[in-house]
Design a protein around this motif. Structure first.
Motif, PDB file in Angstrom:
ATOM      1  N   GLN A 102      31.817  32.885  65.701  1.00  0.00           N
ATOM      2  CA  GLN A 102      30.761  33.803  65.270  1.00  0.00           C
ATOM      3  C   GLN A 102      30.745  33.856  63.742  1.00  0.00           C
ATOM      4  O   GLN A 102      31.801  33.746  63.107  1.00  0.00           O
ATOM      5  CB  GLN A 102      31.038  35.229  65.795  1.00  0.00           C
ATOM      6  N   ASN A 103      29.565  34.101  63.162  1.00  0.00           N
ATOM      7  CA  ASN A 103      29.499  34.268  61.709  1.00  0.00           C
ATOM      8  C   ASN A 103      30.250  35.511  61.244  1.00  0.00           C
ATOM      9  O   ASN A 103      30.590  35.627  60.076  1.00  0.00           O
ATOM     10  CB  ASN A 103      28.035  34.376  61.253  1.00  0.00           C
ATOM     11  N   THR A 104      30.487  36.425  62.173  1.00  0.00           N
ATOM     12  CA  THR A 104      31.212  37.653  61.836  1.00  0.00           C
ATOM     13  C   THR A 104      32.718  37.480  61.976  1.00  0.00           C
ATOM     14  O   THR A 104      33.469  38.462  61.951  1.00  0.00           O
ATOM     15  CB  THR A 104      30.744  38.802  62.750  1.00  0.00           C
ATOM     16  N   ASP A 105      33.187  36.250  62.105  1.00  0.00           N
ATOM     17  CA  ASP A 105      34.631  36.005  62.259  1.00  0.00           C
ATOM     18  C   ASP A 105      35.382  35.963  60.922  1.00  0.00           C
ATOM     19  O   ASP A 105      36.531  35.517  60.874  1.00  0.00           O
ATOM     20  CB  ASP A 105      34.845  34.673  63.019  1.00  0.00           C
ATOM     21  N   ASN A 106      34.738  36.443  59.836  1.00  0.00           N
ATOM     22  CA  ASN A 106      35.373  36.478  58.500  1.00  0.00           C
ATOM     23  C   ASN A 106      35.749  35.088  57.998  1.00  0.00           C
ATOM     24  O   ASN A 106      36.852  34.885  57.469  1.00  0.00           O
ATOM     25  CB  ASN A 106      36.616  37.372  58.489  1.00  0.00           C
ATOM     26  N   LEU A 107      34.815  34.170  58.117  1.00  0.00           N
ATOM     27  CA  LEU A 107      35.075  32.807  57.646  1.00  0.00           C
ATOM     28  C   LEU A 107      35.419  32.799  56.162  1.00  0.00           C
ATOM     29  O   LEU A 107      34.765  33.465  55.362  1.00  0.00           O
ATOM     30  CB  LEU A 107      33.836  31.934  57.876  1.00  0.00           C
ATOM     31  N   HIS A 108      36.418  32.049  55.785  1.00  0.00           N
ATOM     32  CA  HIS A 108      36.870  31.902  54.387  1.00  0.00           C
ATOM     33  C   HIS A 108      37.286  33.231  53.783  1.00  0.00           C
ATOM     34  O   HIS A 108      37.215  33.392  52.566  1.00  0.00           O
ATOM     35  CB  HIS A 108      35.782  31.283  53.507  1.00  0.00           C
ATOM     36  N   ALA A 109      37.693  34.179  54.579  1.00  0.00           N
ATOM     37  CA  ALA A 109      38.037  35.504  54.055  1.00  0.00           C
ATOM     38  C   ALA A 109      39.298  35.997  54.767  1.00  0.00           C
ATOM     39  O   ALA A 109      39.705  35.441  55.795  1.00  0.00           O
ATOM     40  CB  ALA A 109      36.884  36.470  54.275  1.00  0.00           C
ATOM     41  N   PRO A 110      39.925  37.034  54.218  1.00  0.00           N
ATOM     42  CA  PRO A 110      41.116  37.569  54.889  1.00  0.00           C
ATOM     43  C   PRO A 110      40.776  37.988  56.319  1.00  0.00           C
ATOM     44  O   PRO A 110      39.650  38.394  56.606  1.00  0.00           O
ATOM     45  CB  PRO A 110      41.475  38.794  54.035  1.00  0.00           C
ATOM     46  N   ASN A 111      41.787  37.890  57.198  1.00  0.00           N
ATOM     47  CA  ASN A 111      41.622  38.349  58.579  1.00  0.00           C
ATOM     48  C   ASN A 111      40.595  37.516  59.356  1.00  0.00           C
ATOM     49  O   ASN A 111      39.882  38.037  60.205  1.00  0.00           O
ATOM     50  CB  ASN A 111      41.183  39.817  58.582  1.00  0.00           C
ATOM     51  N   GLU A 112      40.533  36.226  59.075  1.00  0.00           N
ATOM     52  CA  GLU A 112      39.651  35.346  59.842  1.00  0.00           C
ATOM     53  C   GLU A 112      40.121  35.335  61.302  1.00  0.00           C
ATOM     54  O   GLU A 112      41.300  35.509  61.591  1.00  0.00           O
ATOM     55  CB  GLU A 112      39.705  33.924  59.256  1.00  0.00           C
ATOM     56  N   ARG A 113      39.199  35.169  62.230  1.00  0.00           N
ATOM     57  CA  ARG A 113      39.547  35.259  63.658  1.00  0.00           C
ATOM     58  C   ARG A 113      38.735  34.265  64.475  1.00  0.00           C
ATOM     59  O   ARG A 113      37.782  33.658  63.980  1.00  0.00           O
ATOM     60  CB  ARG A 113      39.273  36.677  64.168  1.00  0.00           C
ATOM     61  N   PHE A 114      39.105  34.134  65.745  1.00  0.00           N
ATOM     62  CA  PHE A 114      38.320  33.350  66.705  1.00  0.00           C
ATOM     63  C   PHE A 114      38.497  34.069  68.042  1.00  0.00           C
ATOM     64  O   PHE A 114      39.611  34.163  68.561  1.00  0.00           O
ATOM     65  CB  PHE A 114      38.846  31.907  66.746  1.00  0.00           C
ATOM     66  N   LEU A 115      37.427  34.640  68.594  1.00  0.00           N
ATOM     67  CA  LEU A 115      37.533  35.445  69.807  1.00  0.00           C
ATOM     68  C   LEU A 115      38.002  34.580  70.982  1.00  0.00           C
ATOM     69  O   LEU A 115      37.505  33.471  71.183  1.00  0.00           O
ATOM     70  CB  LEU A 115      36.184  36.073  70.136  1.00  0.00           C
ATOM     71  N   LEU A 116      38.953  35.108  71.768  1.00  0.00           N
ATOM     72  CA  LEU A 116      39.479  34.345  72.911  1.00  0.00           C
ATOM     73  C   LEU A 116      38.361  33.982  73.889  1.00  0.00           C
ATOM     74  O   LEU A 116      38.343  32.894  74.454  1.00  0.00           O
ATOM     75  CB  LEU A 116      40.574  35.147  73.618  1.00  0.00           C
ATOM     76  N   LYS A 117      37.398  34.904  74.066  1.00  0.00           N
ATOM     77  CA  LYS A 117      36.289  34.619  74.978  1.00  0.00           C
ATOM     78  C   LYS A 117      35.518  33.372  74.542  1.00  0.00           C
ATOM     79  O   LYS A 117      35.194  32.493  75.351  1.00  0.00           O
ATOM     80  CB  LYS A 117      35.336  35.833  75.026  1.00  0.00           C
ATOM     81  N   ASP A 118      35.267  33.288  73.223  1.00  0.00           N
ATOM     82  CA  ASP A 118      34.549  32.115  72.711  1.00  0.00           C
ATOM     83  C   ASP A 118      35.409  30.859  72.795  1.00  0.00           C
ATOM     84  O   ASP A 118      34.907  29.763  73.066  1.00  0.00           O
ATOM     85  CB  ASP A 118      34.107  32.355  71.257  1.00  0.00           C
TER      86      ASP A 118
END
Lengths: 307, 307
Positions: A270-286
């Motif tokens: 998701q674009n809201t996954d904090n790309l290139h920023a602290p606390n970047e994530r990837f949702l397990l569902k995705d």
């Protein structure tokens, strides 16, 4: 292929492709480095902007000078850099590098309509920041218009409280996002010439480029595209949207140039996954739906892109 | 009086003066915090510029954003700060803060002539940097004209190589050198208003001032001045030059305001001593001649400033 240098332009992968072109012969490349259009809005990305990154360094005196003793009588590299950067845009937020828009094609009417129909909604926090080139929508600004942004700047004293110096040095990292037909090398030359032309007497300017890659737009009507649509629909439970992306994946251009290979951009984040920023994530569902779609893609391709 | 807070505006010494005004009653204050005019060119400094230091902080998004995803569609605090700083000067290097020059007196013809006769020679390295307000000599730019300089700037990514972000924050330390009649508080207000007026939508601006002091010009024809000339001539073997100084010594203004006390500025260092920079020095020869001149000053004062 697994590589860890995408953020620094994949130069070693490019060297590998040159040396191993025969071994790398394929029907299609698939890269999962793009995003869905929104939560539960899977998408196929058919266009990427290119990128040019560089650094400009301005030097004045050999060392910082006392601003009382010398202030007003010597050129200040930070002030000079600010003037150079300010002159990169006009009041309509168009980029003022001479020739920057020469190769930019006007927006296709049909594509413009299609972009305007996407279910797009800025989040509250970003709507407050909305800004950009006059005459274009937010998605157009992000996907199909070129940009010039400062990514970082530093010069002089940056600690706590005041220190009254004329800095000896100031530097900025500048990047341009490019659209199809813009040549990164030409843009780099135009940018450098433009910075040098605006550098005042008394200041030395150094210009260094790092990443350079061209924009990409893919044909959306191929058997592989159709196979990807089927796989995503089966994994996510809905048809993918066709979108472009403002970011850059330099190796896509290298696959095409060195191997004659098209790339499918099937991304699951998701674009809201904090790309290139602290606390970047990837949702397990995705993560799980993406694995499923990737596997189903092989089935769909073996059926020739027909469900 | 020995104090260690001159570089941060001597605020505690001011509090001390307020509480101990009676105990501090004196004929004259003498401060050795200025320089000779050059090697073996001792000088009495009869004017100081004032100073205003402040910091401006611009904030956009909550955190750095990916410049591919968002570039072109959100305001960039570094670009915005550059535009705000660039707009502080016109092409003649005049300061563009509205009202900045309102209280600045035109240069006295007699003083202008006297300044032009000083044995002034820019060193090679600084001549290459020569720059400043059109219509004024280097010494005038340093001593009798007000300035506005950025002392430091920082924002976004400043490490090695590129990082393609839209920074969340950018800040700059700005200082103005002030001349007689300019009110530091009024200038601070005008500067803040001017920065805010130029801050684009989507960016939050914070403005903080730290040091503020007025410029000073002293009468050059007093018994104490005459005594200082005699003492310097005897210690250095030549008559001192009468000069002004572009720097600021906030306590001089406090002595006058709180104690009604004039200050003699008798300094022994050199402008080439790397003031406010790495490897700052004080030549032993100047140290010893300064001690001698300081001692002889008491003799000369007791003789009423007559040799």
């Amino acid at each position: 292929v697994i590589e860890g240098e995408e953020e620094v332009a994949s130069e070693n992968l490019e060297r590998f492709l040159v040396r191993n072109a025969e071994r790398c012969r394929s029907d299609i490349a698939v890269i999962s480095d793009t995003s869905q259009f929104g939560p539960d809005l899977p998408a196929i990305t058919y266009g990427l902007r290119g990128v040019l990154t560089c650094e400009v360094i301005l030097r004045g005196a050999q060392q910082d000078l006392h601003s009382g003793v010398y202030g007003g009588s010597v050129a200040n590299p930070v002030n000079a850099l600010a003037r150079i950067i300010a002159a990169l845009h006009d009041d309509q937020r168009r980029v003022l590098i001479p020739g920057f828009y020469d190769d930019v094609r006007p927006l296709d009417v049909e594509e413009r309509r299609r972009l305007s129909e996407l279910p797009f909604d800025d989040s509250e926090s970003l709507r407050a920041l909305a800004w950009g080139e006059v005459g274009f929508t937010t998605l157009e600004r992000r996907w199909v218009r070129p940009t010039c942004d400062v990514n970082g700047i530093i010069g002089g004293y940056t600690g706590v409280g005041p220190k009254t110096i004329i800095p000896a040095r100031a530097s900025a990292k500048i990047s341009c996002r490019l659209v199809p037909e813009q040549n990164p090398i030409s843009v780099a030359q135009a940018l450098e010439a433009c910075l040098r032309a605006r550098c005042p007497a008394g200041i030395q300017l150094e210009f260094v480029t790092s990443s350079r890659s061209s924009a990409i737009v893919c044909d959306t009507n191929t058997p592989f595209m159709r196979a990807a649509r089927i796989a995503i629909r089966d994994a996510f439970g809905r048809d993918p949207l066709l979108i472009r992306e403002g970011g850059s994946i330099p190796v896509v251009e290298a696959f095409r140039r060195l191997l004659g290979l098209d790339t499918l951009l099937l991304g699951w984040g998701q674009n809201t996954d904090n790309l290139h920023a602290p606390n970047e994530r990837f949702l397990l569902k995705d993560f799980h739906r993406g694995i499923r779609a990737s596997a189903l893609f092989f089935d769909a391709v073996s059926n020739g892109g027909t469900s």
